[in-house]
Design a protein around this motif. Structure first.
Motif, PDB file in Angstrom:
ATOM      1  N   GLY A 235      -2.932 -81.394 -37.566  1.00 50.42           N
ATOM      2  CA  GLY A 235      -3.468 -80.406 -38.498  1.00 50.42           C
ATOM      3  C   GLY A 235      -2.379 -79.524 -39.072  1.00 50.42           C
ATOM      4  O   GLY A 235      -2.365 -79.234 -40.276  1.00 50.42           O
ATOM      5  N   PHE A 236      -1.442 -79.080 -38.223  1.00 48.46           N
ATOM      6  CA  PHE A 236      -0.336 -78.251 -38.717  1.00 48.46           C
ATOM      7  C   PHE A 236       0.559 -79.038 -39.678  1.00 48.46           C
ATOM      8  O   PHE A 236       1.063 -78.478 -40.663  1.00 48.46           O
ATOM      9  N   MET A 237       0.740 -80.302 -39.405  1.00 51.37           N
ATOM     10  CA  MET A 237       1.544 -81.125 -40.304  1.00 51.37           C
ATOM     11  C   MET A 237       0.876 -81.246 -41.674  1.00 51.37           C
ATOM     12  O   MET A 237       1.543 -81.192 -42.716  1.00 51.37           O
ATOM     13  N   GLY A 238      -0.451 -81.415 -41.661  1.00 53.96           N
ATOM     14  CA  GLY A 238      -1.165 -81.473 -42.928  1.00 53.96           C
ATOM     15  C   GLY A 238      -1.083 -80.176 -43.708  1.00 53.96           C
ATOM     16  O   GLY A 238      -0.968 -80.178 -44.940  1.00 53.96           O
ATOM     17  N   MET A 239      -1.140 -79.039 -43.010  1.00 56.22           N
ATOM     18  CA  MET A 239      -0.998 -77.751 -43.684  1.00 56.22           C
ATOM     19  C   MET A 239       0.364 -77.615 -44.355  1.00 56.22           C
ATOM     20  O   MET A 239       0.479 -77.111 -45.475  1.00 56.22           O
ATOM     21  N   CYS A 240       1.407 -78.068 -43.666  1.00 55.50           N
ATOM     22  CA  CYS A 240       2.750 -78.007 -44.255  1.00 55.50           C
ATOM     23  C   CYS A 240       2.824 -78.880 -45.503  1.00 55.50           C
ATOM     24  O   CYS A 240       3.408 -78.484 -46.523  1.00 55.50           O
ATOM     25  N   GLY A 241       2.223 -80.066 -45.435  1.00 54.12           N
ATOM     26  CA  GLY A 241       2.229 -80.942 -46.593  1.00 54.12           C
ATOM     27  C   GLY A 241       1.486 -80.350 -47.775  1.00 54.12           C
ATOM     28  O   GLY A 241       1.936 -80.456 -48.926  1.00 54.12           O
ATOM     29  N   SER A 242       0.349 -79.699 -47.522  1.00 56.26           N
ATOM     30  CA  SER A 242      -0.404 -79.072 -48.609  1.00 56.26           C
ATOM     31  C   SER A 242       0.383 -77.935 -49.244  1.00 56.26           C
ATOM     32  O   SER A 242       0.359 -77.758 -50.469  1.00 56.26           O
ATOM     33  N   ASP A 243       1.085 -77.156 -48.419  1.00 55.72           N
ATOM     34  CA  ASP A 243       1.893 -76.062 -48.972  1.00 55.72           C
ATOM     35  C   ASP A 243       3.022 -76.589 -49.855  1.00 55.72           C
ATOM     36  O   ASP A 243       3.341 -76.001 -50.892  1.00 55.72           O
TER      37      ASP A 243
END
Length: 296
Positions: A235-243
């Motif tokens: 989930g944290f990796m996905g948040m970084c990608g979205s940012d």
């Protein structure tokens, strides 16, 4: 006396005849002056006409520029973007609900696909990824206790801890700009999750040496901590990608002379709520033992 009188009359008549052309010329000149006055009264001055026409052109240009700037906008690279229009609230709510349902379906599909791929990619994988559900036996269970395993985990954990600290300090700088959840904090949480995972894995490989010890509650909790921090890290990796995608969102590229966004997905950009759900969902699957195998 009569002769003198006649001479005076003759002189007077000559004087009158001499003065008559002057008066005639004056009267002849007077119509021309009046005509000039009349003509000037009907002819506008060149300065006033040019000023009024200039003002009219300026007003027209101002209206045109305002309408043009209101209807079109340009990106940082100078490519014109389509005019923005805010959708009605009903459409926005319907779109959010639809995107949420699609995300639930995609998350479940990814979980099932990962389980299928682990058992069906090769014959060796089929023998390796044997479901355990926290119950281990002597026939299929193998747990490496060498220093190459727990030593490597410890070194990776140290590196992940340092990376998490560095990202946290960057996020702290960004938080001073009143950002709600900066990218540095998300990257720090990602590396911290990996650090917790490899440290707990190193301790488990160093401590538990037989099947009986692996069938205890302490090993189950330790394994859940080791694998669960990896699932939440998704989930944290996905948040970084979205940012990162949002950072480049204002930049556009042209495709057949048509501007389009550089990054996009089927359901648009994924905010942090979608990724929180993904990480928590996969962690719950881990706690339930669906991804527990004989070779932990």
């Amino acid at each position: 006396m009569c002769k003198n009188t006649k001479l005076k009359k003759t002189y007077n008549s000559l004087d009158n005849d001499t003065n008559t052309p002057n008066s005639t010329n004056a009267s002849a000149n007077s119509p021309s002056s009046s005509d000039n006055n009349n003509n000037n009264s009907f002819k506008p001055s060149s300065s006033s006409s040019s000023t009024s026409s200039t003002n009219t052109m300026n007003n027209t240009d101002a209206i045109t520029s305002e309408s043009t700037s209101a209807s079109t906008s340009t990106s940082s690279s100078g490519v014109p973007l389509p005019p923005s229009s805010s959708p009605p609230p009903t459409t926005t709510l319907t779109k959010k609900i639809t995107n949420g349902i699609q995300w639930l379906a995609l998350t479940y599909a990814w979980k099932e696909f990962s389980k299928y791929l682990a058992n069906h990619q090769s014959e060796a994988a089929e023998k390796t990824f044997v479901p355990a559900s926290y119950y281990y036996d002597d026939d299929n269970t193998f747990f490496d206790n060498t220093i190459l395993t727990y030593g490597t985990d410890a070194l990776i954990g140290i590196h992940m801890t340092y990376a998490s600290y560095q990202c946290y300090m960057e996020g702290k700088k960004a938080s001073q700009l009143q950002l709600q959840f900066p990218l540095g904090y998300k990257a720090s949480a990602l590396f911290a999750s990996y650090a917790i995972s490899v440290f707990s894995g190193a301790y488990a490989h160093y401590t538990y040496h037989d099947v009986d010890s692996m069938n205890t509650l302490s090993f189950r909790l330790l394994w859940t901590l080791c694998v669960g921090t990896v699932t939440i890290a998704g989930g944290f990796m996905g948040m970084c990608g979205s940012d990162i995608c949002k950072f480049f969102d204002g930049d556009t590229i042209t495709n057949n002379n048509k501007p389009r966004r550089r990054f996009n997905t089927i359901i648009g950009y994924l905010n942090d709520g979608y990724w929180w759900y993904y990480g928590i969902f996969m962690t719950v699957i881990c706690i339930m033992g669906e991804i527990s195998y004989k070779r932990p």
